[in-house]
Design a protein around this motif. Structure first.
Motif, short mmCIF file in Angstrom:
data_model
loop_
_atom_site.label_atom_id
_atom_site.label_comp_id
_atom_site.label_asym_id
_atom_site.label_seq_id
_atom_site.Cartn_x
_atom_site.Cartn_y
_atom_site.Cartn_z
N GLY A 1 24.71 -42.59 -61.18
CA GLY A 1 24.76 -43.48 -60.16
C GLY A 1 23.68 -44.79 -60.39
O GLY A 1 23.92 -45.66 -59.75
N ALA B 1 25.97 -45.32 -54.46
CA ALA B 1 24.65 -44.55 -54.78
C ALA B 1 23.82 -44.93 -53.89
O ALA B 1 23.10 -44.45 -53.07
N ILE C 1 17.77 -41.79 -55.20
CA ILE C 1 18.96 -41.37 -55.54
C ILE C 1 18.97 -40.10 -56.51
O ILE C 1 19.73 -39.09 -56.37
N TRP D 1 24.09 -38.21 -57.27
CA TRP D 1 24.01 -38.84 -58.58
C TRP D 1 22.96 -38.67 -59.16
O TRP D 1 21.95 -38.50 -58.69
#
Length: 380
Positions: free
Chosen positions: A154, A209, A233, A239
């Protein structure tokens, strides 16, 4: 004391071996072809950057990517040094690029995050690229960062190198080697799937993301938005985070000019990464204890001089291995001549910064000063 010194430096050396091996694996990766050609938005937050803004904009104009799939949003964060005129002239010459003006008090978040958030809100690209106005990006920047994305990735980071002139200002060279060292540690940690941080001036992430973690408003009022986004994230979404060592994805930035500016930069980083994961805390804690123990042993004497010497050699060997791998792998081997001065420099600020933080809780970004835990500017 001997046991604590040997244990801390031994653990630091062991962590250095682990990082070095992962760094070697990163540079051994085969370059990957670009798999896709999504729509892309380049977001650059700008506040009083007139002296070097032209070089940044010229590099953006030279990007090798289909014009119909690329948008560039330049956010003027209430600049008063002529940056606004430069941006307007640039956008007139490049109609596919636009500038967004934010007046005083118009940001909903403090610092760079507030400007970047406003730009993202105006953007439409599937992949968001961010860099800074004091950076120059290579023509293949977008394509080579995109090549590092896979279905599960991501966010991708590329290397950032500081500009310096061989034989020029030593302070610039010390910062350049310091960045290489810190980038090496961060890159190795990401290769271990334990992301600690990354430079927000060379980063690309999926819009999905970004939205999955709630975007900048959901990350708290962090003044190092790059760390906050990467951390969210990697920890709270499905991700993964990845870094690419591709030279064609690396950008060039500028060192700070003075020691006070360097201190403000590192203090901002230190205050922002307090939520770093356990591996990062172990690495930073071991480094601090090792250096503090060595300082005490060297200044006050030690009943076992061999232990001090052994601990010092382990610490120096670990730092040199990371610096050497990064410098040679990125074509900057000439920086290694500054390693002795760098080690003294890093040793000094690595010990002083933690001691000063409890007494100086405000963060200065550009010409604005913020309390570390609040979201509104206060007067310096």
């Amino acid at each position: 004391m001997t046991a604590l010194l040997l244990f801390s430096c031994g653990l630091y050396g062991l962590l250095g071996v682990v990082l070095y091996r992962r760094l070697g694996a990163l540079f051994a990766e085969e370059p990957e072809p670009q798999r896709w050609e999504p729509t892309v938005s380049v977001i650059i937050a700008i506040r009083n950057e007139a002296p070097h803004l032209g070089a940044c904009l010229d590099s953006i104009a030279a990007l090798d990517y289909p014009a119909e799939k690329l948008e560039v949003i330049l956010i003027d964060d209430d600049s008063n040094d002529g940056s606004a005129r430069l941006l307007q002239d640039f956008c007139r010459a490049h109609p596919r690029m636009c500038t967004l003006r934010l007046g005083h008090g118009e940001k909903s978040l403090p610092g760079k995050a507030g400007a970047a958030y406003a730009g993202i809100q105006q953007s439409s690209g599937e992949i968001l690229f961010v860099t800074d106005a004091d950076c120059r990006v290579p023509p293949g920047w977008i394509r080579h960062l995109l090549a590092a994305f896979t279905d599960e990735v991501g966010l991708v980071g590329g290397f950032t190198f500081l500009e310096y002139t061989p034989g020029g200002a030593r302070f610039a060279a010390l910062q350049a080697l310091d960045w290489l060292y810190l980038l090496g540690i961060a890159a190795a940690a990401i290769r271990m799937n334990k992301p600690l941080s990354w430079m927000g001036n060379n980063m690309a992430f999926r819009r999905s993301a970004y939205l999955a973690v709630g975007g900048y408003p959901a990350l708290g009022h962090s003044l190092i938005e790059d760390f906050a986004l990467l951390d969210a994230i990697s920890r709270t979404s499905r991700w993964r985070v990845r870094v690419t060592p591709a030279p064609e994805a690396s950008v060039v930035s500028l060192p700070v000019a003075t020691l006070p500016a360097f201190y403000r930069q590192r203090r901002r980083w230190a205050l922002g990464v307090r939520q770093v994961r356990l591996f990062g805390k172990l690495l930073m804690g071991t480094s601090l204890v090792s250096r503090a123990g060595l300082l005490v042993a060297l200044c006050c004497g030690h009943p076992a001089p061999w232990a001090t010497l052994a601990a010092l050699l382990v610490l120096l060997a670990g730092d040199f291995a990371i610096c050497r791998k990064m410098a040679r792998a990125t074509g900057q081997g000439g920086l290694l001549r500054y390693f002795p001065a760098f080690e003294l420099f890093y040793f000094t600020y690595g010990l002083c910064l933690p001691l000063l933080l409890p007494f100086d809780r405000r963060i200065r970004w550009k010409d604005q000063t913020y309390p570390a835990q609040q979201n509104r500017p206060v007067r310096a």
